[in-house]
Design a protein around this motif. Structure first.
Motif, PDB file in Angstrom:
ATOM      1  N   ARG A  32       7.703 -14.163  13.339  1.00  0.00           N
ATOM      2  CA  ARG A  32       8.651 -13.074  13.092  1.00  0.00           C
ATOM      3  C   ARG A  32       8.575 -12.536  11.655  1.00  0.00           C
ATOM      4  NH1 ARG A  32      12.880 -12.952  17.114  1.00  0.00           N
ATOM      5  NH2 ARG A  32      11.757 -13.318  19.071  1.00  0.00           N
ATOM      6  N   THR A  33       7.969 -13.270  10.751  1.00  0.00           N
ATOM      7  CA  THR A  33       8.019 -12.870   9.336  1.00  0.00           C
ATOM      8  C   THR A  33       6.652 -12.552   8.732  1.00  0.00           C
ATOM      9  OG1 THR A  33       8.005 -15.221   8.714  1.00  0.00           O
ATOM     10  CG2 THR A  33      10.150 -14.113   8.841  1.00  0.00           C
ATOM     11  N   LEU A  34       5.576 -12.962   9.389  1.00  0.00           N
ATOM     12  CA  LEU A  34       4.231 -12.665   8.907  1.00  0.00           C
ATOM     13  C   LEU A  34       3.510 -11.760   9.904  1.00  0.00           C
ATOM     14  CD1 LEU A  34       3.000 -16.196   7.694  1.00  0.00           C
ATOM     15  CD2 LEU A  34       4.234 -14.447   6.385  1.00  0.00           C
ATOM     16  N   MET A  35       2.408 -11.203   9.481  1.00  0.00           N
ATOM     17  CA  MET A  35       1.589 -10.367  10.359  1.00  0.00           C
ATOM     18  C   MET A  35       0.505 -11.200  11.039  1.00  0.00           C
ATOM     19  SD  MET A  35       2.576  -7.273  10.521  1.00  0.00           S
ATOM     20  CE  MET A  35       3.533  -6.013   9.690  1.00  0.00           C
ATOM     21  N   ILE A 112      -4.275  -7.362   6.850  1.00  0.00           N
ATOM     22  CA  ILE A 112      -5.150  -8.444   7.300  1.00  0.00           C
ATOM     23  C   ILE A 112      -5.233  -9.555   6.252  1.00  0.00           C
ATOM     24  CG2 ILE A 112      -7.548  -9.053   7.870  1.00  0.00           C
ATOM     25  CD1 ILE A 112      -7.833  -6.276   9.110  1.00  0.00           C
ATOM     26  N   ASP A 113      -5.296  -9.167   4.979  1.00  0.00           N
ATOM     27  CA  ASP A 113      -5.471 -10.134   3.888  1.00  0.00           C
ATOM     28  C   ASP A 113      -4.154 -10.550   3.247  1.00  0.00           C
ATOM     29  OD1 ASP A 113      -8.217  -9.910   4.283  1.00  0.00           O
ATOM     30  OD2 ASP A 113      -8.431  -8.313   2.805  1.00  0.00           O
ATOM     31  N   SER A 114      -3.029 -10.209   3.847  1.00  0.00           N
ATOM     32  CA  SER A 114      -1.727 -10.437   3.214  1.00  0.00           C
ATOM     33  C   SER A 114      -1.442 -11.919   3.025  1.00  0.00           C
ATOM     34  CB  SER A 114      -0.616  -9.791   4.037  1.00  0.00           C
ATOM     35  OG  SER A 114      -0.594 -10.289   5.364  1.00  0.00           O
ATOM     36  N   SER A 353      -2.241 -10.265  14.911  1.00  0.00           N
ATOM     37  CA  SER A 353      -2.053 -11.621  15.428  1.00  0.00           C
ATOM     38  C   SER A 353      -3.316 -12.146  16.093  1.00  0.00           C
ATOM     39  CB  SER A 353      -0.876 -11.667  16.409  1.00  0.00           C
ATOM     40  OG  SER A 353      -1.106 -10.843  17.537  1.00  0.00           O
ATOM     41  N   MET A 354      -4.311 -11.276  16.297  1.00  0.00           N
ATOM     42  CA  MET A 354      -5.634 -11.739  16.733  1.00  0.00           C
ATOM     43  C   MET A 354      -6.545 -12.020  15.543  1.00  0.00           C
ATOM     44  SD  MET A 354      -6.621  -9.451  20.113  1.00  0.00           S
ATOM     45  CE  MET A 354      -5.886  -7.888  19.654  1.00  0.00           C
ATOM     46  N   THR A 355      -6.415 -11.220  14.487  1.00  0.00           N
ATOM     47  CA  THR A 355      -7.389 -11.307  13.387  1.00  0.00           C
ATOM     48  C   THR A 355      -6.970 -12.225  12.245  1.00  0.00           C
ATOM     49  OG1 THR A 355      -6.439  -9.281  12.465  1.00  0.00           O
ATOM     50  CG2 THR A 355      -8.363  -9.049  13.865  1.00  0.00           C
ATOM     51  N   ARG A 356      -5.695 -12.182  11.830  1.00  0.00           N
ATOM     52  CA  ARG A 356      -5.289 -12.987  10.680  1.00  0.00           C
ATOM     53  C   ARG A 356      -5.448 -14.491  10.928  1.00  0.00           C
ATOM     54  NH1 ARG A 356      -1.031 -13.759   8.195  1.00  0.00           N
ATOM     55  NH2 ARG A 356      -1.953 -13.936   6.134  1.00  0.00           N
TER      56      ARG A 356
END
Length: 533
Positions: A32-35, A112-114, A353-356
């Motif tokens: 809920r708080t991150l990408m 993506i890099d967050s 949510s697939m890439t990070r």
């Protein structure tokens, strides 16, 4: 599979959560708080505990460096590799040709890099809250995005003051045309209706039309400078006193019948301070935060026992966001099983949510051009799913966050669902296609970082925790396992994995396991449950 603790109805209130803080709970918080949370994020949260994880999520974070010119050779002021945010436009060359894709690629790559911090999730909340769209002056758009990041968990009142005279907002809602002889009510209306006191719950009346007219007069005289200018390096705002209405402005009883006298360039600040004395200003923002992080159903009990206490805390904290978020995100109410897997991911969340969790694309060592083109490709994918951070559908933002009764279901339609399916196919095949080739995720490195990748059951348990808001049904789990081990006993996976680990450069061992992993993740990301968080 590790089962959830016994299902229970949500506690209505802000009592701190005191239950087990294991992987399911940590994953829920970070989902809920991150990408897109990584396994390192999840296990790190479990190890440090809930309070320390909340502290990390809310800790100040460095803003991303500015976007750069990633390919354009015809701008004498901005060499390739340098930023354009403080460079003018040109008379005979369209610099928008490179700035348009640059800011989009920059923003998506930043997601993506967050960091493992709430800043990007809250910045997106503010982007939606203010709904600025179609400004098309990339320097002003950059300033807006960075302001949303700067105030991600900062002071709401100060943010409203900044937004009121921000060049992109002056352009978006016609503030730059607001003249004493012809007051423009556009921003005044949205300041009340959407940004602060809002319309309220059914039956509420929080302001009058006379309030809107008076506020429009308060805001006369503010103008923007530098849009598309060949003379100004940046965009800015300024106060033109000759345009300002110096008369007294009478507000209604909703604002304690306040009278605002001529305050020149600071008059709008007096107005904002008065608006923030209205009891609905904190309540409205707390409802928006609740919808964003918990759910859209706010009944009388939640209003009285969650929204009202949060609003009171908000006021007592002088409108600082961090204490409000801290109390909401570590409450027993937030962690109730009833709220897990109930929000449909927006397109950014769906893609990221697939890439990070796979670590993005850093392992490919991409050059500047390809890195930015990859980001713009992600922007394009999200745009086809009806999400564009620079082109919101209206000043109200995306329908998923305000339109009853659909709310999050507004993200899903026949066309957007098909785009989601196509994106899954691309990402789990050769990756997003840019500059003549696919950019695959590092599936092998991903499983190498799991708890015990040589054990197929532990591997699937890890994968389920990372990617699914609820544990999969036994039949779903069996289907995923059958992709990795079609009709074979479990120990066969251990043999195949260890052969790959012993021969990481031998395609004889690498290719078969890679094909199976791609097929398994394709099936996982195609599950309806993967769309939920």
């Amino acid at each position: 599979m590790t089962a959830l603790h016994n299902l229970r109805p949500p506690a209505v209130g802000l009592a701190p959560y005191t239950g087990t803080f294991g992987r399911p709970q940590a994953a829920h918080l970070l989902r809920r708080t991150l990408m897109g949370a990584t396994i390192t994020d999840i296990d790190g949260a479990v190890n440090q505990g809930l309070a320390a994880t909340i502290d990390q999520l809310l800790a100040p974070a460095a803003l991303p460096p500015p976007p750069v010119n990633h390919f354009f050779t015809d701008d004498p002021n901005v060499p390739v590799g340098e930023t354009w945010i403080n460079a003018p436009w040109l008379n005979d060359t369209d610099v928008g040709e490179y700035r348009w894709p640059s800011i989009r690629g920059w923003y998506m790559n930043g997601l993506i890099d967050s960091q493992s911090n709430i800043i990007e999730k809250m910045a997106l909340f503010w982007i939606n809250h203010f709904g600025i769209a179609a400004v098309n002056e990339q320097r002003a758009e950059y300033d807006f995005i960075q302001l949303c990041r700067q105030y991600a968990t900062g002071n709401f009142r100060d943010l409203i003051k900044e937004i009121t005279v921000l060049p992109s907002m002056l352009a978006f809602l016609n503030g730059r045309f607001n003249h004493k002889d012809a007051p423009d009510e556009n921003y005044a209306r949205e300041l009340l209706e959407l940004f602060t006191v809002q319309k309220g719950r059914p039956g509420d009346v929080n302001y009058t039309e006379d309030d809107i007219r008076a506020i429009a007069r308060v805001l006369t005289g503010w103008r923007e400078l530098g849009f598309y200018s060949t003379q100004h390096n940046t965009t800015s705002s300024y106060f033109q006193a000759s345009w300002h209405d110096t008369g007294s402005k009478q507000l209604s009883a909703h604002f304690n019948n306040a009278v605002i006298t001529d305050g020149g360039a600071d008059e709008y600040k007096t107005l904002i301070d008065i608006i923030f004395q209205h009891p609905e200003t904190p309540r409205a923002l707390c409802r928006d935060l609740y919808t964003y992080f918990v759910g859209h159903q706010i009944d009388d009990d939640i209003e009285a026992n969650v929204i009202d206490p949060l609003a009171e805390l908000f006021v007592n904290s002088d409108f600082e966001l961090a204490p409000v978020l801290e109390n909401l995100l570590q409450s027993d109410h937030f962690f109730a099983d009833e709220y897990r897997g109930t929000i449909i991911k927006n397109p950014y969340e769906f893609l990221l949510s697939m890439t990070r969790p796979f670590g993005g694309y850093g392992y490919l060592n991409l050059n500047l051009l390809v890195t930015y083109h990859l980001g713009t490709s992600y922007h394009w994918w999200a745009e086809t799913m009806d999400m564009d951070f620079l082109m919101l559908p209206s000043v109200s933002g995306w329908k998923a966050y305000y339109q009853s009764p659909g709310y999050y279901r507004n993200w899903i339609s026949s066309p957007t669902l098909q785009r989601r399916r196509t994106a899954v196919q691309a990402i789990t095949n050769n990756g997003i296609y840019t500059e003549g080739q696919g950019r695959p995720l590092d599936f092998l490195a991903f499983i190498d970082g799991l708890t015990q990748p040589s054990d197929v059951n532990v591997l699937l348990e890890d994968v389920s925790v990372i990617f699914l808001a609820q544990p999969p049904h036994a039949d779903q789990l069996s289907a995923l396992k059958d992709i990795l081990l079609p009709g074979l006993p479990d120990f066969e996976w251990t043999i195949q994995y260890e052969e790959y680990r012993d021969n990481p450069n031998d395609s004889t061992y690498v290719d078969p396991i890679l094909r199976k992993l791609k097929a398994m993740f394709r099936a996982l990301f195609s599950m309806a449950e993967f769309h939920l968080q």
